[in-house]
Design a protein around this motif. Structure first.
Motif, short mmCIF file in Angstrom:
data_model
loop_
_atom_site.label_atom_id
_atom_site.label_comp_id
_atom_site.label_asym_id
_atom_site.label_seq_id
_atom_site.Cartn_x
_atom_site.Cartn_y
_atom_site.Cartn_z
N ASN A 248 1.00 -0.99 -0.12
CA ASN A 248 0.05 -0.08 0.13
C ASN A 248 0.94 1.28 -0.08
O ASN A 248 2.12 1.28 0.19
N PHE A 249 0.13 2.29 -0.27
CA PHE A 249 1.08 3.54 -0.50
C PHE A 249 1.78 3.92 0.82
O PHE A 249 3.07 4.37 0.59
N TRP A 250 1.34 3.82 1.82
CA TRP A 250 1.89 4.15 3.17
C TRP A 250 3.32 3.30 3.33
O TRP A 250 4.43 3.55 4.00
N LYS A 251 3.22 1.89 3.13
CA LYS A 251 4.36 0.89 3.08
C LYS A 251 5.42 1.58 2.22
O LYS A 251 6.66 1.55 2.59
N LEU A 252 5.05 2.05 0.94
CA LEU A 252 6.18 2.51 -0.17
C LEU A 252 6.56 3.96 0.54
O LEU A 252 7.83 4.22 0.45
N TRP A 253 5.79 4.55 1.12
CA TRP A 253 6.48 5.98 1.83
C TRP A 253 7.21 5.70 3.01
O TRP A 253 8.43 6.18 2.88
N ASN A 254 7.02 4.88 3.57
CA ASN A 254 7.77 4.59 4.77
C ASN A 254 9.32 4.11 4.46
O ASN A 254 10.24 4.17 5.05
N ILE A 255 9.26 3.32 3.11
CA ILE A 255 10.63 2.71 2.78
C ILE A 255 11.73 3.79 2.58
O ILE A 255 12.70 3.83 2.65
N SER A 256 10.92 5.03 1.92
CA SER A 256 11.65 6.00 1.48
C SER A 256 11.95 7.15 2.38
O SER A 256 12.53 8.08 2.15
N PHE A 257 11.09 7.27 3.44
CA PHE A 257 10.77 8.54 4.23
C PHE A 257 12.18 8.80 4.77
O PHE A 257 12.34 10.14 4.64
N GLY A 258 13.04 7.97 5.15
CA GLY A 258 14.33 8.57 5.77
C GLY A 258 15.16 9.47 4.73
O GLY A 258 15.99 10.17 5.19
N PHE A 259 14.68 9.27 3.41
CA PHE A 259 15.65 9.60 2.35
C PHE A 259 15.31 11.39 2.47
O PHE A 259 16.23 11.94 2.00
N PHE A 260 14.28 11.82 2.98
CA PHE A 260 13.78 13.32 3.33
C PHE A 260 15.09 13.90 4.01
O PHE A 260 15.55 14.82 3.78
N GLY A 261 15.41 13.06 4.96
CA GLY A 261 16.29 13.66 6.07
C GLY A 261 17.75 13.78 5.53
O GLY A 261 18.66 14.59 5.37
N VAL A 262 18.07 12.83 4.69
CA VAL A 262 19.18 12.45 4.36
C VAL A 262 19.41 13.47 3.04
O VAL A 262 20.72 13.98 2.88
N GLN A 263 18.58 13.80 2.25
CA GLN A 263 18.53 14.67 1.24
C GLN A 263 18.56 16.40 1.80
O GLN A 263 19.24 16.94 1.05
N ILE A 264 18.28 16.49 2.89
CA ILE A 264 18.20 17.76 3.51
C ILE A 264 19.85 17.90 3.71
O ILE A 264 20.44 19.02 3.62
N ALA A 265 20.49 17.04 4.33
CA ALA A 265 21.96 16.98 4.61
C ALA A 265 22.63 17.16 2.97
O ALA A 265 23.50 17.91 2.97
N TYR A 266 22.38 16.50 2.23
CA TYR A 266 22.84 16.50 0.65
C TYR A 266 22.53 17.96 0.14
O TYR A 266 23.53 18.40 -0.56
N ALA A 267 21.52 18.39 0.37
CA ALA A 267 21.09 19.73 -0.12
C ALA A 267 21.97 20.93 0.49
O ALA A 267 22.37 21.67 -0.20
N LEU A 268 22.11 20.80 1.74
CA LEU A 268 22.84 21.60 2.47
C LEU A 268 24.70 21.85 1.98
O LEU A 268 24.90 22.70 1.75
N GLN A 269 24.93 20.52 1.62
CA GLN A 269 26.36 20.10 1.33
C GLN A 269 26.39 20.68 -0.20
O GLN A 269 27.40 21.60 -0.39
#
Length: 483
Positions: free
Chosen positions: A36-57
């Motif tokens: 379901n959508f939320w399982k797909l969402w949860n698999i990638s949710f941590g990517f949000f935080g990782v990408q904040i770090a990558y964007a700042l870099q």
């Protein structure tokens, strides 16, 4: 005659036995269920935080090293370390995680360790100019911190792509990578806007020579906090497949489990999609390396009218932009806004990408739009009109994040998924290393003595590279389970 008929019948019986065995093995292969959508969402949710770090870099490295005193002609060399770290770390993480199983999962332990190191380094890097070190020492400290930061971000980023390949069936992979692209761009949006927002609420945007402004330092602190929270969320919400279940869903035989293959052998056996998509990747990531390196200087000179000063280093005089000026620091903040606009364009475009059945068409179209966006920056001198350019660049970015991995993982079987995705990272890192190595020399060709370097020309070259990448898309042939 009887003997000969028996002899001729034996191979037939053996062949039938082999076919029966193959048929039996194929029946054992389970079809991965729809999530379901939320399982797909949860698999990638941590990517949000990782990408904040990558964007700042990516948005602030050129700014940080320019503030510390780096020459524009040498600026691209500081960008060699991140992809160099990635090309070493990601295949190792992929290969090691393929053979790992713990109570916490296969990929998640690597994700968690990488994030913890990234958080620590994010608190150190922006302070490179604040520890009272001389310029050369501050540069070395900054370089070492940058290498650690990018290594740890790579270590945290790769498991998300692997988990989609592990857990999501072919039908849903396009959607799963689009969700990942959405979260990636949402994280980028937040990371890019942090310095601008902090300046807007009154945190200092300027600092003494050689010191990074507080607006940037605090952005890294907040980004580090969000990163660890997002990774903790994913770690608790996602349950990876146990080894036996993974083997059933990916059709991995006992022979494949015990088979030993090194990375060279796997590259030789790689599906054609690995190489053809890799060729497209070369031109795409070459272009974006130039964007990250030269957008600050381009916008500062072309739009904000940053004054030039004469800078003497080791007896050599060069004309450079005044990085202490309000114009330069305002331009650097505005670059964060432009990158945020790019992220918004990417988020919106990522929603439409799965709608197109012809992946190659939308892939090529996205890259052409991005190329037009880069080239248009040469002709624009208004800070708000640049929004249009960066929305178009965002279309290319959305495609680059989603489509290569969809095409590649569909062409792979499951036995070496992590290793192949780690090796595929070479198609991201190698073009960045090439671009960083050649950037200073290419910029030197355009530089006239006594005039500051026209960094805007590098964005035009980036646009041309994306259009070449779009042409190469038509060499890609999509396959299923070729490896």
């Amino acid at each position: 005659m009887d003997n000969s008929s028996n002899l001729t019948s034996l191979p037939t019986e053996e062949g039938q036995g082999e076919k029966a065995q193959t048929s039996q093995e194929s029946q054992k292969l389970k079809h991965r269920p729809d999530l379901n959508f939320w399982k797909l969402w949860n698999i990638s949710f941590g990517f949000f935080g990782v990408q904040i770090a990558y964007a700042l870099q990516s948005a602030n490295i050129s700014r940080i090293f320019s503030t510390l005193g780096a020459d524009p002609h040498n600026l691209s060399y500081f960008w060699i370390l991140p992809p160099l770290a990635g090309i070493i770390v990601q295949p190792i993480v992929g290969a090691a995680s393929d053979k790992t199983w713990t109570r916490f999962g296969r990929r998640i332990p690597y994700l968690f360790v990488g994030s913890l190191i990234a958080v620590l380094v994010m608190c150190l890097l922006p302070n490179a100019g604040s520890f009272g070190m001389v310029v050369s020492t501050a540069m070395i400290f900054g370089l070492f911190s940058l290498m650690l930061l990018d290594t740890s971000i790579n270590m945290a980023m790769q498991p998300f792509k692997m988990m989609v390949g592990d857990m999501v069936n072919e039908k849903q992979k396009g959607l799963a990578y689009s969700i990942q692209s959405f979260l990636c761009n949402a994280g980028s949006l937040v990371g890019y806007l942090f310095p601008f927002v902090f300046t807007w609420i009154g945190i200092s945007n300027i600092a003494p020579k050689g010191v990074v402004p507080d607006s940037v330092i605090y952005s890294f602190y907040i980004g580090a906090a969000i990163l660890i929270l997002c990774v903790i969320y994913t770690s608790f919400k996602v349950k990876e497949m146990p080894p036996a279940e993974y083997a059933e869903y990916h059709g991995i035989t006992e022979k494949e489990k015990t088979e030993k293959s090194n990375m060279i052998q796997l590259l030789i056996k790689a599906p054609k999609a690995f190489w053809t998509v890799g060729l497209v990747q070369f031109f795409c990531w070459f272009a974006f390396m130039f964007m990250w390196t030269y957008t600050n200087g381009s916008v500062a000179a072309n739009v904000f009218g940053t004054p030039a000063i004469e800078n003497v280093v080791n007896g050599v005089s060069r004309v450079v932009l005044d990085t202490k000026s309000v114009q330069y620091q305002s331009a650097a903040d505005w670059v964060g806004v432009l990158f945020a606009v790019q992220a918004i364009g990417s988020v919106v475009w990522a929603i439409f990408i799965p709608v197109f059945k012809n992946r190659k068409f939308i892939y090529a179209l996205s890259l052409v739009l991005g190329g037009i966006g880069f080239i248009s920056t040469y002709f624009i001198h208004d800070q708000y009109l640049l929004f249009a350019s960066f929305i178009l660049i965002g279309c290319a970015w959305a495609a680059i994040l989603a489509l290569p991995f969809t095409i590649l993982t569909n062409a792979l079987s499951g036995s070496h998924m992590g290793t192949y995705l780690g090796l595929f990272n070479g198609t991201i890192c190698i073009p960045q290393i090439v671009a960083a190595s050649l950037g200073g020399s290419i910029l030197g060709i355009f530089t006239t003595k006594g005039v500051f370097p026209p960094e805007i020309n590098m964005l035009v070259i980036a646009g041309i590279m994306l259009i070449i990448g779009a042409i190469c898309v038509f060499l890609v042939k999509e396959t299923k389970g070729e490896e």
